[in-house]
Design a protein around this motif. Structure first.
Motif, mmCIF file in Angstrom:
data_model
loop_
_atom_site.group_PDB
_atom_site.id
_atom_site.type_symbol
_atom_site.label_atom_id
_atom_site.label_comp_id
_atom_site.label_asym_id
_atom_site.label_seq_id
_atom_site.Cartn_x
_atom_site.Cartn_y
_atom_site.Cartn_z
ATOM 1 N N GLU A 29 92.471 33.397 0.022
ATOM 2 C CA GLU A 29 93.767 32.849 -0.367
ATOM 3 C C GLU A 29 94.358 33.535 -1.586
ATOM 4 O O GLU A 29 95.576 33.684 -1.707
ATOM 5 C CB GLU A 29 93.607 31.349 -0.642
ATOM 6 N N ASP A 30 93.516 33.988 -2.499
ATOM 7 C CA ASP A 30 94.007 34.638 -3.713
ATOM 8 C C ASP A 30 94.238 36.133 -3.535
ATOM 9 O O ASP A 30 94.548 36.839 -4.502
ATOM 10 C CB ASP A 30 93.044 34.397 -4.879
ATOM 11 N N ASP B 42 88.117 29.095 0.994
ATOM 12 C CA ASP B 42 89.517 29.544 0.986
ATOM 13 C C ASP B 42 89.735 30.837 1.770
ATOM 14 O O ASP B 42 90.521 31.706 1.363
ATOM 15 C CB ASP B 42 90.012 29.732 -0.457
#
Length: 237
Positions: free
Chosen positions: A203-204, A117
């Motif tokens: 992504e986080d 990610d």
């Protein structure tokens, strides 16, 4: 960065005001020139500005009106002397693609699953008088490169290059041990300091970020030169 942007915006406002209000009285002109230290309590609310100026969603679109008011320090005393509609048009054109948050020391640190990610990679090196900067947007599959660190405050300073191999790049970085690197520095006093920063964003919102100062060939692992070459190449192969 916000301070620099505010200076630019205030300069723009003064120019627009001068062009559109050449008959302004000396008193009004003086009060505008002295702007820059407005009390936050005196700033208009978004609803107040919309009501007073009569602007609509057509005028402001997706502009953050709260930030707009803060940047121009719009108060009840000066709002009628400003061409808010024109300022909004110009303001939307001054928005920059600022990615400096990838080097933030306050972001939550990524501690595992380093190849999953990934949304962006940024690399900066300053060696003697040479600076290299590159930014990879893995979501848009684009790459930006410039010879000054201002690239990260506005990606628009460089032309985007297609780069579809972001996943291969991050896997290679993992293979070469990047995610086991640690911050390092040299205690030696240098006339021409060397430094580097490498950051990976997820992504986080978490970040993997390392930095080093000193003679990089001495303070960095042996694979550093290979990683640098890989990051600065225009394609993965």
């Amino acid at each position: 960065m916000r301070k620099v942007k505010r200076i630019i915006l205030l300069t723009m406002a003064i120019a627009l005001l001068a062009a559109g209000c050449s008959g302004m009285t000396e008193e009004k002109s003086g009060s505008f020139q002295n702007r820059g230290n407005a009390d936050p309590k005196d700033l208009l609310t978004v609803d107040e500005m919309i009501r007073i100026t009569g602007i609509s969603e057509v005028d402001y679109g997706d502009v953050d009106l709260r930030q707009f008011i803060e940047d121009f320090e719009i108060t009840e005393d000066n709002v009628e002397s400003l061409n808010v509609k024109l300022l909004l048009e110009e303001y939307s054109n001054t928005e920059t693609d600022d990615v400096t948050d990838i080097f933030s020391d306050t972001a939550q640190e990524q501690t595992e699953h380093f190849t999953d990610d990934v949304t962006a990679i940024a690399f900066y090196e300053n060696m003697n008088t040479t600076t290299e900067c590159v930014y990879y947007d893995l979501v848009s599959e684009e790459r930006y490169r410039a010879s000054n660190c201002f690239l990260f405050s506005d990606l628009g300073q460089a032309e985007a290059e297609p780069y579809p191999d972001g996943e291969l790049l991050i896997d290679k970085m993992d293979e070469l041990g990047v995610f086991s690197w640690e911050n390092s520095s040299s205690s030696e006093v240098m006339d021409d300091a060397q430094g580097m920063e490498l950051a990976v964003k997820y992504e986080d919102g978490t970040i993997f970020h390392i930095s080093a100062t000193g003679i990089l060939s001495e303070v960095m692992p042996d694979t550093y030169a290979e990683i640098k070459k890989l990051l600065l190449k225009s394609n993965f192969n």
